[in-house]
Design a protein around this motif. Structure first.
Motif, PDB file in Angstrom:
ATOM      1  N   PHE A   4     -22.107  -0.941 -10.388  1.00 11.35           N
ATOM      2  CA  PHE A   4     -22.451   0.471 -10.413  1.00 11.35           C
ATOM      3  C   PHE A   4     -21.194   1.315 -10.271  1.00 11.35           C
ATOM      4  O   PHE A   4     -20.158   0.832  -9.829  1.00 11.35           O
ATOM      5  N   ARG A   5     -21.322   2.589 -10.686  1.00  9.03           N
ATOM      6  CA  ARG A   5     -20.215   3.551 -10.585  1.00  9.03           C
ATOM      7  C   ARG A   5     -20.657   4.740  -9.747  1.00  9.03           C
ATOM      8  O   ARG A   5     -21.748   5.267  -9.929  1.00  9.03           O
ATOM      9  N   VAL A   6     -19.783   5.149  -8.858  1.00  8.89           N
ATOM     10  CA  VAL A   6     -20.061   6.281  -7.983  1.00  8.89           C
ATOM     11  C   VAL A   6     -19.450   7.549  -8.584  1.00  8.89           C
ATOM     12  O   VAL A   6     -18.424   7.488  -9.263  1.00  8.89           O
ATOM     13  N   TYR A  10     -18.594  11.634  -4.191  1.00 13.68           N
ATOM     14  CA  TYR A  10     -19.352  10.876  -3.193  1.00 13.68           C
ATOM     15  C   TYR A  10     -18.644   9.608  -2.733  1.00 13.68           C
ATOM     16  O   TYR A  10     -19.214   8.835  -1.951  1.00 13.68           O
ATOM     17  N   LEU A  11     -17.420   9.384  -3.180  1.00 12.57           N
ATOM     18  CA  LEU A  11     -16.751   8.110  -2.902  1.00 12.57           C
ATOM     19  C   LEU A  11     -16.693   7.799  -1.408  1.00 12.57           C
ATOM     20  O   LEU A  11     -17.101   6.719  -0.982  1.00 12.57           O
ATOM     21  N   GLU A  12     -16.192   8.702  -0.608  1.00 10.61           N
ATOM     22  CA  GLU A  12     -16.053   8.432   0.831  1.00 10.61           C
ATOM     23  C   GLU A  12     -17.406   8.210   1.498  1.00 10.61           C
ATOM     24  O   GLU A  12     -17.557   7.307   2.330  1.00 10.61           O
ATOM     25  N   GLU A  13     -18.394   9.002   1.130  1.00 10.02           N
ATOM     26  CA  GLU A  13     -19.740   8.846   1.697  1.00 10.02           C
ATOM     27  C   GLU A  13     -20.328   7.491   1.305  1.00 10.02           C
ATOM     28  O   GLU A  13     -20.963   6.817   2.120  1.00 10.02           O
ATOM     29  N   LEU A  14     -20.118   7.095   0.058  1.00 10.67           N
ATOM     30  CA  LEU A  14     -20.632   5.805  -0.399  1.00 10.67           C
ATOM     31  C   LEU A  14     -19.979   4.660   0.357  1.00 10.67           C
ATOM     32  O   LEU A  14     -20.649   3.705   0.749  1.00 10.67           O
ATOM     33  N   VAL A  74     -28.424   6.615  -1.828  1.00 13.67           N
ATOM     34  CA  VAL A  74     -27.360   6.304  -2.789  1.00 13.67           C
ATOM     35  C   VAL A  74     -27.678   6.793  -4.202  1.00 13.67           C
ATOM     36  O   VAL A  74     -26.762   7.073  -4.979  1.00 13.67           O
ATOM     37  N   ALA A  75     -28.927   6.947  -4.549  1.00 13.33           N
ATOM     38  CA  ALA A  75     -29.312   7.293  -5.926  1.00 13.33           C
ATOM     39  C   ALA A  75     -28.553   8.493  -6.488  1.00 13.33           C
ATOM     40  O   ALA A  75     -28.002   8.407  -7.595  1.00 13.33           O
ATOM     41  N   PRO A  76     -28.461   9.622  -5.793  1.00 10.79           N
ATOM     42  CA  PRO A  76     -27.745  10.761  -6.381  1.00 10.79           C
ATOM     43  C   PRO A  76     -26.226  10.589  -6.417  1.00 10.79           C
ATOM     44  O   PRO A  76     -25.526  11.347  -7.076  1.00 10.79           O
ATOM     45  N   MET A  77     -25.721   9.581  -5.726  1.00  6.39           N
ATOM     46  CA  MET A  77     -24.263   9.344  -5.691  1.00  6.39           C
ATOM     47  C   MET A  77     -23.758   8.589  -6.915  1.00  6.39           C
ATOM     48  O   MET A  77     -22.562   8.583  -7.192  1.00  6.39           O
ATOM     49  N   LEU A  78     -24.671   7.957  -7.639  1.00  7.05           N
ATOM     50  CA  LEU A  78     -24.284   7.087  -8.749  1.00  7.05           C
ATOM     51  C   LEU A  78     -24.433   7.778 -10.088  1.00  7.05           C
ATOM     52  O   LEU A  78     -25.273   8.659 -10.260  1.00  7.05           O
ATOM     53  N   HIS A  79     -23.638   7.320 -11.058  1.00  6.95           N
ATOM     54  CA  HIS A  79     -23.739   7.838 -12.425  1.00  6.95           C
ATOM     55  C   HIS A  79     -25.028   7.386 -13.106  1.00  6.95           C
ATOM     56  O   HIS A  79     -25.585   8.104 -13.927  1.00  6.95           O
ATOM     57  N   ALA A  80     -25.474   6.181 -12.767  1.00  3.17           N
ATOM     58  CA  ALA A  80     -26.679   5.603 -13.374  1.00  3.17           C
ATOM     59  C   ALA A  80     -27.221   4.544 -12.419  1.00  3.17           C
ATOM     60  O   ALA A  80     -26.557   4.179 -11.442  1.00  3.17           O
ATOM     61  N   ALA A  81     -28.396   4.058 -12.729  1.00  5.11           N
ATOM     62  CA  ALA A  81     -28.958   2.977 -11.920  1.00  5.11           C
ATOM     63  C   ALA A  81     -28.051   1.754 -12.009  1.00  5.11           C
ATOM     64  O   ALA A  81     -27.442   1.499 -13.062  1.00  5.11           O
ATOM     65  N   PRO A  82     -27.913   1.007 -10.921  1.00  6.72           N
ATOM     66  CA  PRO A  82     -27.078  -0.195 -10.962  1.00  6.72           C
ATOM     67  C   PRO A  82     -27.575  -1.192 -12.001  1.00  6.72           C
ATOM     68  O   PRO A  82     -28.776  -1.300 -12.253  1.00  6.72           O
TER      69      PRO A  82
END
Length: 91
Positions: A4-6, A10-14, A74-82
């Motif tokens: 997955f891509r963040v 949101y990198l630090e939060e992830l 985590v859902a809103p932190m990602l570009h797409a579903a893993p």
């Protein structure tokens, strides 16, 4: 396994969320391996690897409250579903 891509903002939060999720998941019954890996070439790209003693242990993991809550966060932190790949060890 999952990839997955963040989103950069949101990198630090992830990173904090994944550390917490890994720590709690490693304590679950039947957990043999549970880890997240950040790409050395692209700091926004991640992979995960987990291994469970039995299929029932994996099912219980996905039903655990801390996992369900983390998935919502985590859902809103990602570009797409893993991209998830399930595999069975053969050797």
């Amino acid at each position: 396994m999952a990839r997955f891509r963040v989103r950069a903002e949101y990198l630090e939060e992830l990173l904090l969320l994944l550390a917490e999720l890994a720590e709690r998941s490693r304590q679950e019954p039947g957990c043999l391996e549970y880890g997240y890996y950040q790409s050395v070439d692209d700091p926004l790209a991640f992979s995960s690897f987990e291994s469970w003693r039995t299929p029932a242990d994996e099912v219980a993991h996905w039903q655990a409250t801390h996992v369900r809550q983390a998935l919502v966060r985590v859902a809103p932190m990602l570009h797409a579903a893993p991209e998830i790949v399930r595999a069975a060890r053969i050797a």
